[in-house]
Motif scaffolding. Structure first.
Motif, PDB file in Angstrom:
ATOM      1  N   ASP A   1       0.811  -1.222   0.000  1.00  0.00           N
ATOM      2  CA  ASP A   1       0.000   0.000   0.000  1.00  0.00           C
ATOM      3  C   ASP A   1       0.841   1.267   0.000  1.00  0.00           C
ATOM      4  O   ASP A   1       0.477   2.264  -0.608  1.00  0.00           O
ATOM      5  N   THR A   2       1.967   1.244   0.686  1.00  0.00           N
ATOM      6  CA  THR A   2       2.790   2.449   0.846  1.00  0.00           C
ATOM      7  C   THR A   2       4.116   2.393   0.090  1.00  0.00           C
ATOM      8  O   THR A   2       4.780   3.411  -0.039  1.00  0.00           O
ATOM      9  N   ASP A   3       4.514   1.214  -0.352  1.00  0.00           N
ATOM     10  CA  ASP A   3       5.799   0.980  -1.009  1.00  0.00           C
ATOM     11  C   ASP A   3       6.979   1.172  -0.055  1.00  0.00           C
ATOM     12  O   ASP A   3       8.119   1.310  -0.493  1.00  0.00           O
ATOM     13  N   LYS A   4       6.698   1.177   1.258  1.00  0.00           N
ATOM     14  CA  LYS A   4       7.776   1.296   2.246  1.00  0.00           C
ATOM     15  C   LYS A   4       8.525  -0.030   2.345  1.00  0.00           C
ATOM     16  O   LYS A   4       7.936  -1.106   2.223  1.00  0.00           O
ATOM     17  N   VAL A   5       9.830   0.083   2.598  1.00  0.00           N
ATOM     18  CA  VAL A   5      10.697  -1.081   2.696  1.00  0.00           C
ATOM     19  C   VAL A   5      11.244  -1.153   4.118  1.00  0.00           C
ATOM     20  O   VAL A   5      11.673  -0.143   4.680  1.00  0.00           O
ATOM     21  N   PHE A   6      11.216  -2.353   4.690  1.00  0.00           N
ATOM     22  CA  PHE A   6      11.694  -2.569   6.053  1.00  0.00           C
ATOM     23  C   PHE A   6      12.665  -3.737   6.076  1.00  0.00           C
ATOM     24  O   PHE A   6      12.512  -4.696   5.327  1.00  0.00           O
ATOM     25  N   ALA A   7      13.655  -3.663   6.970  1.00  0.00           N
ATOM     26  CA  ALA A   7      14.585  -4.759   7.202  1.00  0.00           C
ATOM     27  C   ALA A   7      14.282  -5.373   8.559  1.00  0.00           C
ATOM     28  O   ALA A   7      14.031  -4.659   9.531  1.00  0.00           O
ATOM     29  N   CYS A   8      14.306  -6.696   8.608  1.00  0.00           N
ATOM     30  CA  CYS A   8      14.080  -7.405   9.867  1.00  0.00           C
ATOM     31  C   CYS A   8      15.341  -7.293  10.722  1.00  0.00           C
ATOM     32  O   CYS A   8      16.434  -7.658  10.294  1.00  0.00           O
ATOM     33  N   GLU A   9      15.160  -6.773  11.914  1.00  0.00           N
ATOM     34  CA  GLU A   9      16.255  -6.593  12.865  1.00  0.00           C
ATOM     35  C   GLU A   9      16.193  -7.680  13.941  1.00  0.00           C
ATOM     36  O   GLU A   9      15.255  -8.459  13.987  1.00  0.00           O
ATOM     37  N   ARG A  10      17.158  -7.684  14.837  1.00  0.00           N
ATOM     38  CA  ARG A  10      17.122  -8.633  15.956  1.00  0.00           C
ATOM     39  C   ARG A  10      15.906  -8.390  16.831  1.00  0.00           C
ATOM     40  O   ARG A  10      15.351  -9.314  17.410  1.00  0.00           O
TER      41      ARG A  10
END
Length: 136
Positions: A99-108
């Motif tokens: 929906d937003t095209d936001k990108v996230f990285a999985c952290e600890r």
């Protein structure tokens, strides 16, 4: 329900899961991402591949829905799209919220937003899922 493309951190098809065969700079980039330090160099080395599209309320729910606990997560929470056999979402993986095209990285612990070149490069991988980008 929002949809997310999961981009799994991968050593690449050329190395068949053997980190010892990776060139030193690629291995370092892989390990930095896998330990939650920095994903940008792993992105530069092309160590991500789209593996599935999942519906979830937010990244935290996505993480819990995509864990192999007592059985394969894709049997309990079938993905909208899959590239084949799936593994649990792990530190170093990335997701794109459709929906937003936001990108996230999985952290600890949790997720961090990605911007700039790493985020744009990962967005380009979404084309492999045959899922339209926002506004398409």
């Amino acid at each position: 329900m929002p949809q997310y493309t999961i981009l799994s951190l991968s050593m690449g098809e050329d190395f068949d899961g053997n980190r010892d065969e990776l060139p030193a700079n690629v291995k370092e980039a892989y390990l930095d991402a896998a330990f939650g330090k920095d994903v940008s160099r792993a992105v530069e080395h092309g160590l991500y591949k789209p593996t599935s599209v999942v519906e979830a309320a937010d990244p935290e729910e996505l993480f819990s829905k995509t864990q192999h606990i007592d059985e394969s997560w894709d049997e309990v929470n079938p993905p909208v799209w899959s590239a084949g056999q799936l593994r649990s979402t792990s530190v170093g993986d990335a997701i794109i919220e459709h929906d937003t095209d936001k990108v996230f990285a999985c952290e600890r612990m949790g997720w961090s937003g990605l911007e700039g070149d790493p985020a744009n490069s990962l967005r380009n991988l979404r084309a492999g899922t045959a899922q339209p980008a926002p506004g398409d």
